[in-house]
Motif scaffolding. Structure first.
Motif, PDB file in Angstrom:
ATOM      1  N   VAL A  40       0.813  -1.357   0.227  1.00 22.03           N
ATOM      2  CA  VAL A  40      -0.024   0.121   0.090  1.00 22.03           C
ATOM      3  C   VAL A  40       1.068   1.137  -0.137  1.00 22.03           C
ATOM      4  CG1 VAL A  40      -1.659   1.327   1.253  1.00 22.03           C
ATOM      5  CG2 VAL A  40      -2.016  -1.140   1.092  1.00 22.03           C
ATOM      6  N   ARG A  41       0.602   2.209  -0.923  1.00 23.22           N
ATOM      7  CA  ARG A  41       1.270   3.455  -0.782  1.00 23.22           C
ATOM      8  C   ARG A  41       0.557   4.398   0.075  1.00 23.22           C
ATOM      9  NH1 ARG A  41       2.048   7.908  -5.863  1.00 23.22           N
ATOM     10  NH2 ARG A  41       3.900   8.992  -4.754  1.00 23.22           N
ATOM     11  N   VAL A  42       0.907   4.829   1.136  1.00 23.26           N
ATOM     12  CA  VAL A  42       0.381   5.585   1.855  1.00 23.26           C
ATOM     13  C   VAL A  42       0.086   7.196   1.400  1.00 23.26           C
ATOM     14  CG1 VAL A  42       0.537   6.388   4.408  1.00 23.26           C
ATOM     15  CG2 VAL A  42       1.091   4.124   3.918  1.00 23.26           C
ATOM     16  N   HIS A  43      -1.203   7.540   1.787  1.00 18.49           N
ATOM     17  CA  HIS A  43      -1.505   8.745   1.431  1.00 18.49           C
ATOM     18  C   HIS A  43      -1.342   9.655   2.534  1.00 18.49           C
ATOM     19  CE1 HIS A  43      -3.305   8.588  -2.886  1.00 18.49           C
ATOM     20  NE2 HIS A  43      -2.372   7.483  -2.656  1.00 18.49           N
ATOM     21  N   GLN A 101       5.849   5.783   4.125  1.00 18.03           N
ATOM     22  CA  GLN A 101       5.090   6.073   2.881  1.00 18.03           C
ATOM     23  C   GLN A 101       4.767   4.869   2.109  1.00 18.03           C
ATOM     24  OE1 GLN A 101       8.410   8.336   1.104  1.00 18.03           O
ATOM     25  NE2 GLN A 101       7.260  10.152   1.286  1.00 18.03           N
ATOM     26  N   TYR A 102       5.210   3.852   2.461  1.00 17.36           N
ATOM     27  CA  TYR A 102       4.677   2.025   1.946  1.00 17.36           C
ATOM     28  C   TYR A 102       4.526   1.245   3.038  1.00 17.36           C
ATOM     29  CZ  TYR A 102       5.782   4.287  -2.720  1.00 17.36           C
ATOM     30  OH  TYR A 102       5.743   4.999  -3.627  1.00 17.36           O
ATOM     31  N   GLY A 103       3.605   0.380   3.071  1.00 20.72           N
ATOM     32  CA  GLY A 103       3.275  -0.548   3.751  1.00 20.72           C
ATOM     33  C   GLY A 103       3.103  -1.962   3.057  1.00 20.72           C
ATOM     34  N   VAL A 104       3.292  -2.990   3.793  1.00 22.77           N
ATOM     35  CA  VAL A 104       2.890  -4.300   3.399  1.00 22.77           C
ATOM     36  C   VAL A 104       2.217  -5.161   4.289  1.00 22.77           C
ATOM     37  CG1 VAL A 104       5.171  -5.500   4.233  1.00 22.77           C
ATOM     38  CG2 VAL A 104       3.807  -6.370   2.237  1.00 22.77           C
ATOM     39  N   SER A 105       1.231  -5.787   3.916  1.00 19.00           N
ATOM     40  CA  SER A 105      -0.018  -6.547   4.732  1.00 19.00           C
ATOM     41  C   SER A 105      -0.424  -7.802   4.033  1.00 19.00           C
ATOM     42  CB  SER A 105      -1.126  -5.444   4.797  1.00 19.00           C
ATOM     43  OG  SER A 105      -2.337  -5.925   5.483  1.00 19.00           O
ATOM     44  N   ASP A 106      -0.986  -8.738   4.695  1.00 22.64           N
ATOM     45  CA  ASP A 106      -1.515  -9.922   4.238  1.00 22.64           C
ATOM     46  C   ASP A 106      -3.112  -9.511   4.149  1.00 22.64           C
ATOM     47  OD1 ASP A 106      -2.597  -9.850   6.758  1.00 22.64           O
ATOM     48  OD2 ASP A 106      -1.707 -11.516   7.790  1.00 22.64           O
ATOM     49  N   GLY A 107      -3.437  -8.384   4.444  1.00 13.99           N
ATOM     50  CA  GLY A 107      -4.681  -7.914   4.055  1.00 13.99           C
ATOM     51  C   GLY A 107      -5.739  -8.178   5.132  1.00 13.99           C
ATOM     52  N   LYS A 108      -5.520  -8.641   6.188  1.00 20.56           N
ATOM     53  CA  LYS A 108      -6.294  -8.989   7.296  1.00 20.56           C
ATOM     54  C   LYS A 108      -6.808  -7.834   8.158  1.00 20.56           C
ATOM     55  CE  LYS A 108      -4.945 -13.934   8.051  1.00 20.56           C
ATOM     56  NZ  LYS A 108      -4.394 -14.875   8.950  1.00 20.56           N
ATOM     57  N   ASP A 109      -6.046  -6.778   8.032  1.00 20.63           N
ATOM     58  CA  ASP A 109      -6.184  -5.558   8.615  1.00 20.63           C
ATOM     59  C   ASP A 109      -6.604  -4.518   7.948  1.00 20.63           C
ATOM     60  OD1 ASP A 109      -3.580  -5.429   7.299  1.00 20.63           O
ATOM     61  OD2 ASP A 109      -2.821  -4.013   8.770  1.00 20.63           O
ATOM     62  N   LEU A 110      -6.816  -4.750   6.586  1.00 18.69           N
ATOM     63  CA  LEU A 110      -7.192  -3.849   5.437  1.00 18.69           C
ATOM     64  C   LEU A 110      -8.620  -3.649   5.368  1.00 18.69           C
ATOM     65  CD1 LEU A 110      -4.615  -4.305   2.727  1.00 18.69           C
ATOM     66  CD2 LEU A 110      -4.382  -2.781   4.892  1.00 18.69           C
ATOM     67  N   VAL A 111      -9.278  -2.391   5.323  1.00 16.21           N
ATOM     68  CA  VAL A 111     -10.624  -2.125   5.149  1.00 16.21           C
ATOM     69  C   VAL A 111     -10.729  -1.279   3.622  1.00 16.21           C
ATOM     70  CG1 VAL A 111     -12.957  -1.115   5.937  1.00 16.21           C
ATOM     71  CG2 VAL A 111     -11.290  -2.253   7.347  1.00 16.21           C
ATOM     72  N   LYS A 112     -11.335  -1.737   2.615  1.00 11.39           N
ATOM     73  CA  LYS A 112     -11.796  -1.066   1.649  1.00 11.39           C
ATOM     74  C   LYS A 112     -12.371   0.013   1.894  1.00 11.39           C
ATOM     75  CE  LYS A 112     -11.434  -5.122  -1.344  1.00 11.39           C
ATOM     76  NZ  LYS A 112     -11.935  -5.829  -2.521  1.00 11.39           N
ATOM     77  N   VAL A 113     -12.121   1.102   1.300  1.00  8.64           N
ATOM     78  CA  VAL A 113     -12.785   2.483   1.433  1.00  8.64           C
ATOM     79  C   VAL A 113     -13.272   2.928  -0.143  1.00  8.64           C
ATOM     80  CG1 VAL A 113     -11.780   3.009   3.503  1.00  8.64           C
ATOM     81  CG2 VAL A 113     -10.778   3.873   1.536  1.00  8.64           C
ATOM     82  N   ASP A 114     -14.083   3.887  -0.128  1.00  3.40           N
ATOM     83  CA  ASP A 114     -14.425   4.672  -1.559  1.00  3.40           C
ATOM     84  C   ASP A 114     -14.300   6.236  -1.457  1.00  3.40           C
ATOM     85  OD1 ASP A 114     -15.815   5.458  -3.780  1.00  3.40           O
ATOM     86  OD2 ASP A 114     -17.702   4.646  -3.271  1.00  3.40           O
TER      87      ASP A 114
END
Length: 336
Positions: A40-43, A101-114
């Motif tokens: 993820v590229r952090v904004h 500025q960048y992070g890596v994840s297995d996706g378990k802690d991620l929430v999609k946003v619009d």
């Protein structure tokens, strides 16, 4: 676009306010996604009072940040590489990638946003952890009901602003405590609170008496100290005191000041309960859905205080403790 990943790591345990020597600024290679991972590229990075507690090597609701580790923080950004079928490149997500500025994840802690529903920074504020903190703290812990008088400290801050607005939606009377006439004006005129009291004024206690002359049914505390004591003295029978934070005490080098007026809890058959939003992780989707619905209906307003540049993290963080920020404090770290 940065060719490397700029980061801030915790170099030492702060004593009092964090200082420059408590941080290590470093650069590393942009991470790569392994099987099941996304990059993820952090904004934007969220700056929250809770971060001060995470720096201490003390027992708490979450392990402390380790020395030499990237400083923990909420983030929102864009998926730029994915080896996880649940996420596509170009999608936007919130998570806890920290001050980098960048992070890596297995996706378990991620929430999609619009980003078409609300600006990205709002997912770190009204539609993020502060909004969820206000929602669950007021509706569950505070058990707010129609006709209540809700008093909230830090009313112009990220959580407090949401507490008052949700109180109004629930049919309660909302009274804020904030620092300065400009913030009080914003709380009343923009957010729709019924009243706001300036704790910096010499008339603070007198003005508070007038604002809550029928007493307090729910007190939502974000600051602790003398303001908590003032609120306890004004509780109604069966009042609920929600302990969310105590920002006035976080940088103490002397013992934390506890409440002196706690016997009001006994006299008024009231209760005081602490909580953290992570208690409700299984209900986040429900909370975000409700907040987003109110936002789309025009019943909620968000205000973000945005500073830019990851290099400015140490000085921007201190705005939380001086009260210099006006609205949810976020740091824009993406470089175009």
């Amino acid at each position: 676009m940065s060719a490397q990943n700029k980061q801030y790591k915790l170099a030492a345990r702060p004593v009092g306010l964090p200082k420059d020597s408590d941080w290590e600024f470093s650069q590393s290679d942009i991470p790569k996604a392994e099987d099941g991972q996304v990059v993820v590229r952090v904004h934007y990075v969220s700056l929250d009072p809770a971060m001060r507690g995470w720096m201490n090597d003390a027992r708490s609701y979450i392990p402390p940040v380790g020395l030499g580790e990237v400083m923990r923080a909420g983030t929102v950004g864009e998926v730029v590489e994915s080896n996880n079928p649940a996420f596509r490149v170009g999608e936007f997500v919130t998570g806890y990638h920290g001050v980098q500025q960048y992070g890596v994840s297995d996706g378990k802690d991620l929430v999609k946003v619009d980003p078409n529903l609300a600006p990205l920074e709002s997912y770190l504020g009204g539609l993020g952890m502060p909004g969820l903190t206000a929602y669950f703290g007021l509706t569950d812990v505070g058990a707010v009901k129609e006709g209540d008088t809700v008093l909230v400290s830090g009313a112009a801050g990220a959580v407090g602003a949401m507490v008052g607005q949700i109180a109004k939606i629930k049919g309660a009377r909302a009274v804020g405590i904030a620092g300065g006439s400009e913030k009080c004006k914003y709380v009343i005129e923009e957010l729709g609170f019924d009243a706001c009291v300036d704790y910096k004024s010499d008339r603070f206690l007198k003005d508070l008496n007038e604002a809550v002359n029928t007493g307090v049914d729910v007190y939502f505390d974000n600051v602790g100290g003398e303001i908590l004591d003032a609120a306890l003295a004004r509780l109604n029978r069966h009042a609920r005191v929600v302990i969310c934070g105590a920002i006035s005490q976080y940088n103490n080098t002397t013992p934390v000041r506890g409440p002196a007026n706690y016997l009001t809890l006994l006299v008024q058959h009231a209760r005081m309960e602490g909580f953290v939003v992570f208690d409700y992780v299984d209900q986040y989707a429900e909370g975000v859905k409700q907040l987003a619905t109110w936002y789309s209906q025009g019943q909620l307003k968000f205000k973000e205080h945005i500073d830019e540049g990851i290099e400015n993290f140490p000085s921007t963080l201190l705005k939380l403790f001086s009260g210099e920020n006006f609205g949810k404090l976020v740091l824009k770290v993406i470089e175009e």
